[in-house]
Scaffold this active site. Structure first.
Site, PDB file in Angstrom:
ATOM      1  N   VAL A  86     -38.310 -81.128  99.622  1.00 14.63           N
ATOM      2  CA  VAL A  86     -39.061 -81.391  98.960  1.00 14.63           C
ATOM      3  C   VAL A  86     -40.114 -81.082  98.004  1.00 14.63           C
ATOM      4  CG1 VAL A  86     -41.256 -81.098 100.953  1.00 14.63           C
ATOM      5  CG2 VAL A  86     -41.346 -82.767 100.428  1.00 14.63           C
ATOM      6  N   ASP A  87     -39.947 -80.019  98.137  1.00 13.09           N
ATOM      7  CA  ASP A  87     -40.716 -79.638  97.236  1.00 13.09           C
ATOM      8  C   ASP A  87     -39.678 -79.814  95.948  1.00 13.09           C
ATOM      9  OD1 ASP A  87     -42.752 -77.399  95.343  1.00 13.09           O
ATOM     10  OD2 ASP A  87     -41.982 -75.510  96.606  1.00 13.09           O
ATOM     11  N   GLY A  95     -36.259 -78.071 106.565  1.00 14.42           N
ATOM     12  CA  GLY A  95     -35.462 -77.889 105.672  1.00 14.42           C
ATOM     13  C   GLY A  95     -34.781 -76.340 106.135  1.00 14.42           C
TER      14      GLY A  95
END
Length: 171
Positions: free
Chosen positions: A32-33, A124
């Site tokens: 997501v980063d 994650g």
């Protein structure tokens, strides 16, 4: 506070702020980063680089949060938080994960954020078990007693994680 689970891309949500499950450097990464940095464009990276380092390579220690502009995202703000790496649950992971949510919510309230979207922080590559992470997230969100934000979305790209959050919301 209204809490809902949505499946999809957090970078596309039309909310006041999205939360980035970041690493301590705040300079982008995977999952997501990386998706947030790519969608926001180079301005986000530049703004993150301008944040002061607490120690070499660390702009945001685990459990803390920092806020930047949203740049090319539909969201006005990105709230970056660093979740804990899972080490079995006896290394303070639940408290650090709860701190991620609490500190992100504090920043959101301080900046007038009415709607916010969280990813599944630490679920994650940090390896946090989904059911345990969902329990911590929902408990911390339910304990929030400030007026803002009024709407929270838990954005899940994975149907299994979404099921865990929905299950916690029903309990």
């Amino acid at each position: 506070m209204r809490i809902e689970v949505v499946e999809g891309d957090i970078t596309a949500l039309a909310v006041d702020a999205i939360v980035n499950a970041a690493n301590e450097s705040l300079l982008g990464g995977g999952g997501v980063d990386g998706a947030i940095h790519r969608a926001a464009g180079p301005g986000l990276l530049a703004e993150c680089r301008a944040l002061p380092e607490i120690r070499p390579g660390v702009r945001c220690p685990t459990g803390e949060a920092r806020i930047t502009g949203g740049h090319r995202l539909p969201a006005r703000f990105v709230i970056h938080t660093v979740g804990p790496v899972w080490h079995g649950g006896d290394a303070g992971e639940p408290a650090l994960l709860a701190a991620c949510y609490a500190n992100a919510l504090r920043l959101a309230a301080a900046h007038g954020v009415a709607s916010i979207a969280f990813p599944a922080i630490s679920c994650g590559v940090f390896g946090y078990p989904h059911a345990r992470a969902a329990a911590v997230a929902i408990a911390r969100l339910r304990a929030w007693d400030a007026l803002l934000p009024v709407h929270v979305q838990l954005a899940c790209r994975d149907a299994g994680i979404a099921r865990e959050y929905r299950g916690q919301l029903r309990d």
